[in-house]
Design a protein around this motif. Structure first.
Motif, PDB file in Angstrom:
ATOM      1  N   GLY A 124      11.337  10.869  53.318  1.00 62.15           N
ATOM      2  CA  GLY A 124      12.289   9.627  53.412  1.00 62.15           C
ATOM      3  C   GLY A 124      13.610   9.832  53.605  1.00 62.15           C
ATOM      4  N   ASP A 125      14.409   9.338  52.840  1.00 59.66           N
ATOM      5  CA  ASP A 125      16.086   9.506  53.365  1.00 59.66           C
ATOM      6  C   ASP A 125      16.315  10.754  52.305  1.00 59.66           C
ATOM      7  OD1 ASP A 125      16.241   8.665  50.662  1.00 59.66           O
ATOM      8  OD2 ASP A 125      17.341   6.698  51.110  1.00 59.66           O
ATOM      9  N   ASP A 126      17.542  11.002  52.462  1.00 60.61           N
ATOM     10  CA  ASP A 126      18.128  12.124  51.568  1.00 60.61           C
ATOM     11  C   ASP A 126      18.156  11.994  50.124  1.00 60.61           C
ATOM     12  OD1 ASP A 126      18.724  13.311  54.297  1.00 60.61           O
ATOM     13  OD2 ASP A 126      20.806  13.345  54.000  1.00 60.61           O
ATOM     14  N   ARG A 127      18.150  10.942  49.537  1.00 62.56           N
ATOM     15  CA  ARG A 127      18.022  10.739  48.408  1.00 62.56           C
ATOM     16  C   ARG A 127      16.531  11.336  47.737  1.00 62.56           C
ATOM     17  NH1 ARG A 127      16.954   8.492  43.359  1.00 62.56           N
ATOM     18  NH2 ARG A 127      18.756   8.259  42.224  1.00 62.56           N
ATOM     19  N   GLU A 128      15.715  10.713  48.464  1.00 59.48           N
ATOM     20  CA  GLU A 128      14.348  11.025  47.948  1.00 59.48           C
ATOM     21  C   GLU A 128      14.204  12.635  48.266  1.00 59.48           C
ATOM     22  OE1 GLU A 128      10.967   8.307  49.307  1.00 59.48           O
ATOM     23  OE2 GLU A 128      12.527   7.301  50.187  1.00 59.48           O
ATOM     24  N   SER A 129      14.691  13.101  49.275  1.00 59.83           N
ATOM     25  CA  SER A 129      14.694  14.628  49.587  1.00 59.83           C
ATOM     26  C   SER A 129      15.057  15.070  48.506  1.00 59.83           C
ATOM     27  CB  SER A 129      15.053  14.768  50.833  1.00 59.83           C
ATOM     28  OG  SER A 129      14.633  14.362  51.891  1.00 59.83           O
ATOM     29  N   THR A 130      16.460  14.943  47.953  1.00 62.73           N
ATOM     30  CA  THR A 130      17.102  15.697  46.878  1.00 62.73           C
ATOM     31  C   THR A 130      16.456  15.586  45.678  1.00 62.73           C
ATOM     32  OG1 THR A 130      19.124  14.920  48.037  1.00 62.73           O
ATOM     33  CG2 THR A 130      19.401  15.811  45.954  1.00 62.73           C
ATOM     34  N   VAL A 131      15.860  14.561  45.341  1.00 63.67           N
ATOM     35  CA  VAL A 131      15.011  14.179  44.215  1.00 63.67           C
ATOM     36  C   VAL A 131      13.741  15.483  44.207  1.00 63.67           C
ATOM     37  CG1 VAL A 131      13.213  13.098  42.919  1.00 63.67           C
ATOM     38  CG2 VAL A 131      15.332  12.058  43.682  1.00 63.67           C
ATOM     39  N   ALA A 132      13.181  15.580  45.349  1.00 64.36           N
ATOM     40  CA  ALA A 132      12.097  16.416  45.813  1.00 64.36           C
ATOM     41  C   ALA A 132      12.794  17.816  45.621  1.00 64.36           C
ATOM     42  CB  ALA A 132      11.491  16.464  47.119  1.00 64.36           C
ATOM     43  N   LEU A 133      13.832  18.227  45.668  1.00 65.33           N
ATOM     44  CA  LEU A 133      14.439  19.501  45.644  1.00 65.33           C
ATOM     45  C   LEU A 133      14.626  19.918  44.284  1.00 65.33           C
ATOM     46  CD1 LEU A 133      16.080  21.888  46.730  1.00 65.33           C
ATOM     47  CD2 LEU A 133      18.106  20.714  46.617  1.00 65.33           C
ATOM     48  N   PHE A 134      15.051  18.768  43.350  1.00 65.42           N
ATOM     49  CA  PHE A 134      14.949  19.233  41.894  1.00 65.42           C
ATOM     50  C   PHE A 134      13.773  19.383  41.520  1.00 65.42           C
ATOM     51  CE2 PHE A 134      19.492  17.585  42.310  1.00 65.42           C
ATOM     52  CZ  PHE A 134      20.329  18.183  41.366  1.00 65.42           C
ATOM     53  N   ALA A 184      23.647  18.580  43.931  1.00 65.00           N
ATOM     54  CA  ALA A 184      23.013  18.933  44.854  1.00 65.00           C
ATOM     55  C   ALA A 184      22.763  17.829  45.890  1.00 65.00           C
ATOM     56  CB  ALA A 184      21.527  19.760  44.460  1.00 65.00           C
ATOM     57  N   ARG A 185      22.376  18.202  47.235  1.00 66.32           N
ATOM     58  CA  ARG A 185      21.908  17.289  48.331  1.00 66.32           C
ATOM     59  C   ARG A 185      21.181  18.001  49.185  1.00 66.32           C
ATOM     60  NH1 ARG A 185      24.773  12.231  51.426  1.00 66.32           N
ATOM     61  NH2 ARG A 185      23.127  12.188  52.888  1.00 66.32           N
ATOM     62  N   LEU A 186      19.770  17.369  49.724  1.00 64.80           N
ATOM     63  CA  LEU A 186      19.269  18.090  50.837  1.00 64.80           C
ATOM     64  C   LEU A 186      19.507  17.146  51.909  1.00 64.80           C
ATOM     65  CD1 LEU A 186      15.578  19.526  50.643  1.00 64.80           C
ATOM     66  CD2 LEU A 186      16.457  18.135  52.491  1.00 64.80           C
ATOM     67  N   PHE A 187      19.844  17.575  53.138  1.00 69.45           N
ATOM     68  CA  PHE A 187      20.074  17.008  54.263  1.00 69.45           C
ATOM     69  C   PHE A 187      18.880  17.056  54.993  1.00 69.45           C
ATOM     70  CE2 PHE A 187      24.032  18.301  52.376  1.00 69.45           C
ATOM     71  CZ  PHE A 187      25.032  17.038  52.493  1.00 69.45           C
ATOM     72  N   GLY A 188      18.226  16.152  55.105  1.00 70.68           N
ATOM     73  CA  GLY A 188      16.581  16.115  55.732  1.00 70.68           C
ATOM     74  C   GLY A 188      16.938  16.400  57.354  1.00 70.68           C
ATOM     75  N   THR A 189      17.713  15.576  57.842  1.00 74.42           N
ATOM     76  CA  THR A 189      17.555  15.598  59.423  1.00 74.42           C
ATOM     77  C   THR A 189      18.490  16.998  59.838  1.00 74.42           C
ATOM     78  OG1 THR A 189      17.880  13.115  59.775  1.00 74.42           O
ATOM     79  CG2 THR A 189      18.716  14.834  61.377  1.00 74.42           C
ATOM     80  N   ALA A 190      19.532  17.291  58.943  1.00 75.14           N
ATOM     81  CA  ALA A 190      19.902  18.767  59.172  1.00 75.14           C
ATOM     82  C   ALA A 190      19.125  19.956  58.687  1.00 75.14           C
ATOM     83  CB  ALA A 190      21.482  18.682  58.437  1.00 75.14           C
ATOM     84  N   GLY A 191      18.333  19.501  57.859  1.00 77.89           N
ATOM     85  CA  GLY A 191      17.338  20.736  57.657  1.00 77.89           C
ATOM     86  C   GLY A 191      17.965  21.577  56.641  1.00 77.89           C
ATOM     87  N   SER A 192      18.999  21.300  55.894  1.00 82.49           N
ATOM     88  CA  SER A 192      19.586  22.255  54.925  1.00 82.49           C
ATOM     89  C   SER A 192      20.089  21.485  53.568  1.00 82.49           C
ATOM     90  CB  SER A 192      21.013  22.598  55.661  1.00 82.49           C
ATOM     91  OG  SER A 192      21.766  21.774  55.998  1.00 82.49           O
ATOM     92  N   SER A 193      20.456  22.499  52.734  1.00 79.14           N
ATOM     93  CA  SER A 193      20.818  21.573  51.270  1.00 79.14           C
ATOM     94  C   SER A 193      22.182  22.532  50.909  1.00 79.14           C
ATOM     95  CB  SER A 193      19.534  21.827  50.331  1.00 79.14           C
ATOM     96  OG  SER A 193      19.403  23.365  50.201  1.00 79.14           O
ATOM     97  N   VAL A 194      22.759  21.635  49.962  1.00 75.38           N
ATOM     98  CA  VAL A 194      23.878  22.368  49.147  1.00 75.38           C
ATOM     99  C   VAL A 194      23.643  22.123  47.834  1.00 75.38           C
ATOM    100  CG1 VAL A 194      25.515  21.772  51.057  1.00 75.38           C
ATOM    101  CG2 VAL A 194      25.177  20.323  49.350  1.00 75.38           C
ATOM    102  N   TYR A 195      24.178  23.151  47.119  1.00 81.78           N
ATOM    103  CA  TYR A 195      23.753  23.244  45.714  1.00 81.78           C
ATOM    104  C   TYR A 195      25.009  24.004  44.799  1.00 81.78           C
ATOM    105  CZ  TYR A 195      20.738  24.753  41.751  1.00 81.78           C
ATOM    106  OH  TYR A 195      20.070  25.038  40.338  1.00 81.78           O
TER     107      TYR A 195
END
Length: 224
Positions: A124-134, A184-195
């Protein structure tokens, strides 16, 4: 009942933070269909021209989770390295290309990493993606443990003070332990993350380190 629930949550959080902070806080989640990734260096990403994409307009606005789709597809974000110039901080020798490490005079440690090829975690959006990262890093981490915070968006300290939303997991210092936090954040469209991970001797030192991170470790928008 409430006290028993709190007692259960504290060990879970402690275990989760320990898992996240082991091994220099590295994060690597690859899409099985993607080619072998090339490690990215914290800082400005190499520009990739995307027709119709206005990078300057994106950089000039705050980037909440819902706005992650405004980034150029596949062009990674970066992390600045100004913390090494902040009062009391120094870069730690032995930092690798994809991760920068810093140490403060009071004993605080910070590690900052950018990763690419994160499409396998997009939800979904970047928040859901960041939750998935954690959750990928530690399945015991529940969404309720994570709080929305912000980091600086853009490298210009004299700029208008744009912000980018991230999720934070914090653990207060336990007896004979350290106070820790992960942003942390996962940027879904950009395909990258910062941690970014922090570990300090106590809560007061951690609060100071987090303020320094917010000031001196900006998230860098792609320039094209």
């Amino acid at each position: 009942m409430a006290n028993r629930a709190r007692r259960r949550v504290v060990p879970v959080l402690a275990a989760a933070m320990g898992a996240l902070l082991v091994g220099g806080c590295s994060v690597e989640v690859r899409d099985p269909a993607a080619p072998q990734p090339v490690a990215s260096t914290p800082g400005l990403a190499t520009p990739t021209i995307t027709p119709g994409h206005d990078a300057a307009a994106v950089a000039a606005q705050d980037l909440p989770f819902a706005a992650g789709g405004s980034l150029a597809p596949g062009t990674p974000v970066g992390i600045g390295d100004g913390l090494k110039e902040a009062p009391g901080w120094k870069a730690v020798a032995g930092s690798v290309a994809a991760e920068a490490r810093y140490e403060k005079e009071d004993g605080c440690l910070v590690a900052a990493r950018v990763r690419t090829n994160q499409a396998a975690l997009v939800r979904g959006d970047d928040r859901e993606s960041t939750v998935a990262l954690f959750e990928y890093l530690d399945p015991s981490i529940l969404p309720g443990y994570l709080k929305t915070e912000t980091l600086r968006w853009g490298a210009d300290p004299a700029g208008p003070g744009r912000t980018v939303e991230v999720l934070a997991l914090e653990q207060a210092a336990q007896p004979a332990g350290r106070a820790t936090a992960v942003l942390a954040r996962l940027f879904g469209t950009a395909g990258s993350s910062v941690y970014i991970s922090l570990a300090c001797p106590d809560a007061a030192a951690l609060a100071g380190a987090r303020a320094d991170v917010a000031s001196f470790l900006p998230v860098i928008p792609p320039s094209a």
